[in-house]
Design a protein around this motif. Structure first.
Motif, short mmCIF file in Angstrom:
data_model
loop_
_atom_site.label_atom_id
_atom_site.label_comp_id
_atom_site.label_asym_id
_atom_site.label_seq_id
_atom_site.Cartn_x
_atom_site.Cartn_y
_atom_site.Cartn_z
N LYS A 1 2.06 11.42 12.04
CA LYS A 1 2.10 10.76 10.74
C LYS A 1 1.34 11.60 9.72
O LYS A 1 0.16 11.89 9.90
N ALA A 2 2.05 11.97 8.65
CA ALA A 2 1.42 12.63 7.50
C ALA A 2 1.67 11.74 6.28
O ALA A 2 1.97 10.56 6.41
N PHE A 3 1.62 12.31 5.08
CA PHE A 3 1.61 11.47 3.89
C PHE A 3 3.00 11.00 3.48
O PHE A 3 3.11 10.06 2.70
N VAL B 1 -2.52 12.32 9.55
CA VAL B 1 -3.19 11.04 9.63
C VAL B 1 -3.24 10.54 11.07
O VAL B 1 -4.21 9.92 11.48
N ALA B 2 -2.20 10.85 11.85
CA ALA B 2 -2.16 10.42 13.25
C ALA B 2 -1.30 11.38 14.05
O ALA B 2 -0.30 11.90 13.56
N SER C 1 -2.29 18.58 6.66
CA SER C 1 -3.24 17.53 7.01
C SER C 1 -2.48 16.35 7.61
O SER C 1 -1.43 15.95 7.09
N TYR D 1 -6.00 8.09 0.30
CA TYR D 1 -6.03 9.52 0.61
C TYR D 1 -6.12 10.39 -0.64
O TYR D 1 -6.27 11.61 -0.55
N THR E 1 7.95 7.35 13.05
CA THR E 1 6.90 8.33 12.74
C THR E 1 6.69 9.32 13.88
O THR E 1 5.58 9.80 14.09
N GLY F 1 -9.87 9.91 6.37
CA GLY F 1 -8.88 9.45 7.34
C GLY F 1 -7.88 10.50 7.77
O GLY F 1 -6.91 10.19 8.47
N THR F 2 -8.08 11.75 7.33
CA THR F 2 -7.17 12.83 7.72
C THR F 2 -7.90 13.84 8.60
O THR F 2 -9.12 13.86 8.67
N LEU G 1 3.72 7.31 5.73
CA LEU G 1 2.74 6.23 5.75
C LEU G 1 3.38 4.85 5.91
O LEU G 1 2.80 3.97 6.53
N PHE H 1 -4.43 17.69 0.04
CA PHE H 1 -4.92 16.58 0.84
C PHE H 1 -6.07 16.98 1.76
O PHE H 1 -6.60 16.14 2.48
#
Length: 309
Positions: free
Chosen positions: A132-134, A303-304, A301, A190, A142, A25-26, A137, A20
């Motif tokens: 938040k990761a994959f 996301v948030a 990786s 992603y 989270t 967005g990561t 989602l 990833f």
């Protein structure tokens, strides 16, 4: 698109750790974010250990956290999580007391807990935070988390163990595919920079769609029913079906995993498995004390990330 040949020729497990990287967005954690995350995780671990000790709940550190304790006396410097092991009967006790003892600050997430969690291991997540990761989602919960991997009983009889293990492997795979199907629309953006990763997840998604008539929570509960099916508390062996090497790859002597010894983790007194050497060799090979090359280190990786929302 152009990295298909290089990744396909590489180590598959390493590929899924790093695949990833660079996805839109990561981001990868900065040094400051990583230190703050490790600080938060350590505070969480202190809270949990206090309750575990008072409730006489057996636990040990797990996986990379054990390796960190014996090799670095704390976090592996680039690591962003803490993992625990816990026997099934102790986890059942934890579920009974969780709301009263920890529910003000934390949420218990597990296959049998519902809320669209959809993974086979357990997490305790800190309320009012986000990481938040994959896998998260489409989840309702989270927060920053600590993983718990349940030590399940298994059969001493090799035929029964083989049947149980194959069933657990099949159901665990169905769950990951069903979750991929559930997450597919959120996950697709992603995957755009990595064709091999997209193909692997698309294959899982298509298989998972065959089980769309079952909710993700129902599939997860079915998985955990069979993971925990063996009730033999005095069997010679235990296993971790939800672990990185799954049922047969994480088969251990009960005495090695259900007894513990002292260790230090970032100045905190913790417990690690009695059979630490065997455990580490099974997970990481005989050279587990060697520091890996930078390109072989696991990449997380995100996301948030929010420490106080």
């Amino acid at each position: 698109m152009g990295n298909k040949k290089a990744i396909g020729a590489g180590d598959r497990r390493h590929f899924f750790k790093t695949g990833f990287r660079g996805a839109p967005g990561t981001f990868e954690l900065s040094d400051e974010q990583l230190k703050e995350l490790q600080k938060t995780l350590l505070e969480m671990l202190k809270d949990f250990i206090k309750v575990f000790e008072e409730e006489k709940i057996f636990y040990t550190l797990s996986g990379g956290s054990v390796l960190g304790a014996i090799r670095h006396k704390g976090f592996i410097p680039w690591d962003d999580d803490i993992d625990l092991n816990m026997p099934r009967k102790d986890f059942e006790h934890l579920k009974e007391v969780f709301h009263k003892r920890l529910g003000d600050k934390y949420v218990l997430c597990g296959p049998e807990c519902g809320r669209g969690y959809g993974m086979s291991h357990v997490q305790i997540k800190k309320k009012r935070t986000t990481y938040k990761a994959f896998n998260e989602l489409t989840m309702k919960d989270t927060g920053i988390f600590i993983d718990i991997f349940i030590l399940e009983n298994t059969y001493d009889n090799p035929v029964k163990r083989k049947i149980h293990g194959m069933l657990c492997l099949a159901l665990g795979y169905i769950l990951t595919c069903r979750k991929t199907a559930e997450d597919w629309e959120a996950l697709k953006p992603y995957l755009s920079v990595n064709e091999v990763l997209r193909e692997a997840f698309e294959k899982k998604m298509k298989f998972g769609k065959l089980f769309k008539w079952l909710s993700l929570d129902k599939v997860a509960k079915c998985v955990i029913y069979w993971y925990s099916y063996c009730g033999l508390e005095d069997s010679r062996l235990v296993c971790i079906p939800s672990g990185r090497k799954h049922y047969f790859g994480e088969m251990y002597k009960r005495e090695d995993m259900c007894q513990s010894k002292n260790a230090v983790f970032e100045g905190l007194d913790v417990r690690i498995p009695k059979g630490t050497k065997t455990y580490m060799e099974i997970l990481y090979g005989p050279d587990y004390m060697q520091i890996p090359k930078e390109e072989d280190r696991e990449i997380h990786s995100a996301v948030a990330l929010d420490f106080d929302k």
